[in-house]
Write a protein that holds these residues in place. Structure first.
Motif, PDB file in Angstrom:
ATOM      1  N   PRO A  83      -8.047  30.772  -6.267  1.00 32.73           N
ATOM      2  CA  PRO A  83      -7.486  30.754  -4.110  1.00 32.73           C
ATOM      3  C   PRO A  83      -8.581  32.043  -4.042  1.00 32.73           C
ATOM      4  O   PRO A  83      -9.617  32.950  -4.030  1.00 32.73           O
ATOM      5  CB  PRO A  83      -6.209  31.695  -4.344  1.00 32.73           C
ATOM      6  CG  PRO A  83      -5.704  31.263  -5.842  1.00 32.73           C
ATOM      7  CD  PRO A  83      -6.642  30.705  -6.632  1.00 32.73           C
ATOM      8  N   GLU A  84      -8.505  31.720  -2.546  1.00 35.55           N
ATOM      9  CA  GLU A  84      -9.602  33.002  -2.339  1.00 35.55           C
ATOM     10  C   GLU A  84      -8.956  34.215  -2.149  1.00 35.55           C
ATOM     11  O   GLU A  84      -7.418  34.460  -1.799  1.00 35.55           O
ATOM     12  CB  GLU A  84      -9.512  33.144   0.065  1.00 35.55           C
ATOM     13  CG  GLU A  84     -10.123  31.529  -0.178  1.00 35.55           C
ATOM     14  CD  GLU A  84     -10.065  31.109   2.028  1.00 35.55           C
ATOM     15  OE1 GLU A  84     -10.642  32.274   1.900  1.00 35.55           O
ATOM     16  OE2 GLU A  84     -10.823  29.893   1.997  1.00 35.55           O
ATOM     17  N   PRO A  85     -10.092  34.909  -2.377  1.00 38.60           N
ATOM     18  CA  PRO A  85      -9.244  36.547  -2.762  1.00 38.60           C
ATOM     19  C   PRO A  85      -8.981  37.673  -1.621  1.00 38.60           C
ATOM     20  O   PRO A  85      -9.556  37.571  -0.246  1.00 38.60           O
ATOM     21  CB  PRO A  85     -10.332  36.952  -4.158  1.00 38.60           C
ATOM     22  CG  PRO A  85     -11.587  36.752  -2.839  1.00 38.60           C
ATOM     23  CD  PRO A  85     -11.756  35.536  -2.187  1.00 38.60           C
ATOM     24  N   VAL A  86      -7.909  38.113  -0.910  1.00 37.50           N
ATOM     25  CA  VAL A  86      -7.642  39.051  -0.442  1.00 37.50           C
ATOM     26  C   VAL A  86      -7.731  40.451  -0.947  1.00 37.50           C
ATOM     27  O   VAL A  86      -6.189  40.215  -1.711  1.00 37.50           O
ATOM     28  CB  VAL A  86      -6.020  38.180   0.405  1.00 37.50           C
ATOM     29  CG1 VAL A  86      -5.837  39.297   1.600  1.00 37.50           C
ATOM     30  CG2 VAL A  86      -6.932  36.931   0.975  1.00 37.50           C
ATOM     31  N   LEU A 284     -15.522  34.140  -0.153  1.00 36.93           N
ATOM     32  CA  LEU A 284     -15.341  35.825  -0.101  1.00 36.93           C
ATOM     33  C   LEU A 284     -16.219  36.165   1.492  1.00 36.93           C
ATOM     34  O   LEU A 284     -15.430  37.293   1.369  1.00 36.93           O
ATOM     35  CB  LEU A 284     -16.752  36.552  -0.979  1.00 36.93           C
ATOM     36  CG  LEU A 284     -16.931  35.725  -2.914  1.00 36.93           C
ATOM     37  CD1 LEU A 284     -18.295  35.412  -2.820  1.00 36.93           C
ATOM     38  CD2 LEU A 284     -15.648  36.677  -3.230  1.00 36.93           C
ATOM     39  N   ALA A 285     -15.917  35.185   2.673  1.00 34.42           N
ATOM     40  CA  ALA A 285     -16.221  35.621   3.847  1.00 34.42           C
ATOM     41  C   ALA A 285     -14.324  36.001   3.971  1.00 34.42           C
ATOM     42  O   ALA A 285     -15.022  37.144   4.746  1.00 34.42           O
ATOM     43  CB  ALA A 285     -15.602  34.395   4.565  1.00 34.42           C
ATOM     44  N   PHE A 286     -13.657  36.329   4.306  1.00 32.80           N
ATOM     45  CA  PHE A 286     -12.160  37.074   4.304  1.00 32.80           C
ATOM     46  C   PHE A 286     -12.144  38.434   3.445  1.00 32.80           C
ATOM     47  O   PHE A 286     -12.066  39.743   4.434  1.00 32.80           O
ATOM     48  CB  PHE A 286     -11.420  36.701   3.742  1.00 32.80           C
ATOM     49  CG  PHE A 286     -10.029  37.604   4.818  1.00 32.80           C
ATOM     50  CD1 PHE A 286      -9.556  37.144   5.768  1.00 32.80           C
ATOM     51  CD2 PHE A 286      -9.297  37.961   3.927  1.00 32.80           C
ATOM     52  CE1 PHE A 286      -7.787  37.498   6.669  1.00 32.80           C
ATOM     53  CE2 PHE A 286      -8.394  39.036   4.244  1.00 32.80           C
ATOM     54  CZ  PHE A 286      -7.594  38.449   5.892  1.00 32.80           C
ATOM     55  N   VAL A 287     -12.893  38.459   2.568  1.00 33.48           N
ATOM     56  CA  VAL A 287     -12.591  39.947   2.038  1.00 33.48           C
ATOM     57  C   VAL A 287     -14.157  40.346   2.589  1.00 33.48           C
ATOM     58  O   VAL A 287     -14.511  42.069   2.544  1.00 33.48           O
ATOM     59  CB  VAL A 287     -12.851  39.959   0.413  1.00 33.48           C
ATOM     60  CG1 VAL A 287     -14.043  40.705  -0.966  1.00 33.48           C
ATOM     61  CG2 VAL A 287     -11.739  39.419  -0.474  1.00 33.48           C
ATOM     62  N   LYS A 288     -14.995  39.922   3.118  1.00 31.53           N
ATOM     63  CA  LYS A 288     -16.246  40.784   3.208  1.00 31.53           C
ATOM     64  C   LYS A 288     -16.216  41.071   4.471  1.00 31.53           C
ATOM     65  O   LYS A 288     -16.627  42.921   4.723  1.00 31.53           O
ATOM     66  CB  LYS A 288     -17.567  39.561   3.379  1.00 31.53           C
ATOM     67  CG  LYS A 288     -18.361  39.290   2.653  1.00 31.53           C
ATOM     68  CD  LYS A 288     -18.668  38.277   2.390  1.00 31.53           C
ATOM     69  CE  LYS A 288     -19.952  38.278   1.595  1.00 31.53           C
ATOM     70  NZ  LYS A 288     -21.347  36.587   0.869  1.00 31.53           N
ATOM     71  N   ARG A 289     -15.368  40.384   5.401  1.00 29.44           N
ATOM     72  CA  ARG A 289     -14.617  41.346   6.638  1.00 29.44           C
ATOM     73  C   ARG A 289     -13.399  42.052   6.165  1.00 29.44           C
ATOM     74  O   ARG A 289     -13.659  43.351   6.811  1.00 29.44           O
ATOM     75  CB  ARG A 289     -14.005  40.319   7.677  1.00 29.44           C
ATOM     76  CG  ARG A 289     -15.118  39.156   7.786  1.00 29.44           C
ATOM     77  CD  ARG A 289     -14.112  38.404   9.099  1.00 29.44           C
ATOM     78  NE  ARG A 289     -13.175  38.225   8.962  1.00 29.44           N
ATOM     79  CZ  ARG A 289     -12.743  36.497   8.286  1.00 29.44           C
ATOM     80  NH1 ARG A 289     -14.087  35.860   8.550  1.00 29.44           N
ATOM     81  NH2 ARG A 289     -11.292  36.106   8.344  1.00 29.44           N
ATOM     82  N   GLN A 290     -12.951  42.455   5.206  1.00 27.46           N
ATOM     83  CA  GLN A 290     -12.282  43.633   4.574  1.00 27.46           C
ATOM     84  C   GLN A 290     -12.573  44.845   4.656  1.00 27.46           C
ATOM     85  O   GLN A 290     -12.320  45.587   4.994  1.00 27.46           O
ATOM     86  CB  GLN A 290     -10.976  43.198   3.828  1.00 27.46           C
ATOM     87  CG  GLN A 290     -10.071  42.433   4.443  1.00 27.46           C
ATOM     88  CD  GLN A 290      -8.666  41.728   3.696  1.00 27.46           C
ATOM     89  OE1 GLN A 290      -9.654  40.833   1.950  1.00 27.46           O
ATOM     90  NE2 GLN A 290      -7.563  42.286   3.469  1.00 27.46           N
ATOM     91  N   LEU A 291     -14.294  44.209   3.338  1.00 26.83           N
ATOM     92  CA  LEU A 291     -14.714  45.658   2.924  1.00 26.83           C
ATOM     93  C   LEU A 291     -15.344  45.710   3.667  1.00 26.83           C
ATOM     94  O   LEU A 291     -16.162  46.829   3.426  1.00 26.83           O
ATOM     95  CB  LEU A 291     -14.367  45.123   1.453  1.00 26.83           C
ATOM     96  CG  LEU A 291     -13.308  44.919   0.659  1.00 26.83           C
ATOM     97  CD1 LEU A 291     -14.155  44.569  -0.808  1.00 26.83           C
ATOM     98  CD2 LEU A 291     -12.306  46.650   0.496  1.00 26.83           C
ATOM     99  N   GLY A 292     -16.344  45.013   4.585  1.00 25.07           N
ATOM    100  CA  GLY A 292     -17.262  45.695   5.434  1.00 25.07           C
ATOM    101  C   GLY A 292     -18.473  44.779   4.788  1.00 25.07           C
ATOM    102  O   GLY A 292     -19.755  45.449   4.769  1.00 25.07           O
ATOM    103  N   GLY A 293     -18.361  43.918   4.118  1.00 25.88           N
ATOM    104  CA  GLY A 293     -19.731  43.478   2.768  1.00 25.88           C
ATOM    105  C   GLY A 293     -20.611  42.459   4.046  1.00 25.88           C
ATOM    106  O   GLY A 293     -19.880  41.990   4.641  1.00 25.88           O
ATOM    107  N   ALA A 294     -21.869  42.712   3.672  1.00 23.74           N
ATOM    108  CA  ALA A 294     -23.168  41.773   4.602  1.00 23.74           C
ATOM    109  C   ALA A 294     -22.144  39.822   4.745  1.00 23.74           C
ATOM    110  O   ALA A 294     -21.520  39.711   3.215  1.00 23.74           O
ATOM    111  CB  ALA A 294     -24.164  41.575   4.046  1.00 23.74           C
TER     112      ALA A 294
END
Length: 294
Positions: A83-86, A284-294
């Motif tokens: 699954p995509e991580p959240v 990883l796109a959703f996690v990046k938005r949540q954590l502010g990753g590039a």
């Protein structure tokens, strides 16, 4: 006066949680919720007596349609599908106050839900994660109440055959994850042997985009060999933070400011039984938005 858009926003978080549990994909869940909004915005208010129920039905049916095509895609997916991580510490998937609530969004359960038919999955999610009664589920799915009971019973039996999936103590889980990271960084084989179950399995989801094992790696000795190579060659240069992901403590890997992986550990009886590494950049796109990753 509450507008159509305002009414929808009241339910948005719950709808996202429903869609994610159904699909195992945060990106698709967001798209599904947006599609539901388009349906909602074109519906006449006089036609909707219970907005929450109307929207849950719309999202569920949209998910059922998506699951049909998703199954075909996953049959040809390169390597293991995860699954995509959240990140769930911000309440993205609703309250996770009990072990059962955390289990409902865990990697372990979401992977198992892939084995159910779309209808079984819908009934199980609505019943177990959202406490819908069978009459409400029947209304959502346009099925008979007895049929919904049968689908839930069948889904529960198939999932129960895998045994209990959650660890009761988050604090203990966090300590084990920290110990795992320290031992891996230090190359402490003795400590890793203590932390890993004899039948531990390593799953890597690269989606054909980045390097990852195309088959699960089973057994402590094989996992240790892979870790010895992988951590030295790929992981040692990375930075890690510990985050709550899908209701459990997990490791988020960064290359500089960019998030490049999420490693979720399944723990039973004080040892690690499953390691699931999501490194497919698309996931990883959703996690990046949540954590502010590039």
């Amino acid at each position: 006066m509450t507008t159509h858009a305002d009414e929808f926003e009241i339910h948005r978080s719950r709808l996202f949680g429903l869609a994610y549990r159904m699909l195992g994909s945060a990106e698709e869940a967001e798209d599904t919720v947006q599609d539901a909004y388009l349906r909602w915005s074109s519906a006449g208010r006089e036609d909707v007596e219970r907005p929450g129920a109307w929207l849950a039905k719309a999202v569920t049916n949209l998910c059922l349609t998506r699951l049909t095509s998703a199954r075909a895609r996953r049959e040809v997916y390169p390597g293991p599908w995860l699954p995509e991580p959240v990140v769930t510490s911000d309440g993205a998937l609703g309250p996770l106050e009990s072990a059962e609530q955390r289990d409902a969004v865990s990697f372990a359960l979401l992977v198992l839900l892939e084995r159910l038919t779309p209808a079984e999955r819908a009934v199980y999610v609505l019943r177990e994660a959202f406490a819908y009664g069978y009459r409400e589920i029947a209304e959502v799915l346009d099925l008979g109440e007895a049929n919904c009971r049968q689908l839930h019973r069948r889904a529960t039996q198939r999932l129960s055959a895998e045994g209990t999936r959650f660890e009761a103590e988050p604090e203990r889980q966090a300590r084990l994850v920290e110990s795992f990271l320290t031992a891996a960084r230090d190359g402490d084989v003795a400590e890793l042997e203590r932390l890993l179950a004899a039948d531990v399995t390593w799953w890597g989801d690269g989606g054909g985009k980045v390097s990852a094992a195309r088959r699960p790696i089973e057994g402590r000795e094989r996992v240790l060999r892979v870790m010895a190579i992988g951590f030295r060659r790929y992981i040692a240069p990375l930075g890690f933070t510990v985050e709550e992901v899908n209701g459990a403590t997990a490791l988020v890997a960064r290359d500089g400011d960019e998030i490049v992986g999420v490693i979720a550990l399944e723990i039973h009886g004080g040892v690690i039984t499953e390691v699931r590494a999501v490194v497919n950049p698309d996931k990883l796109a959703f996690v990046k938005r949540q954590l502010g990753g590039a």
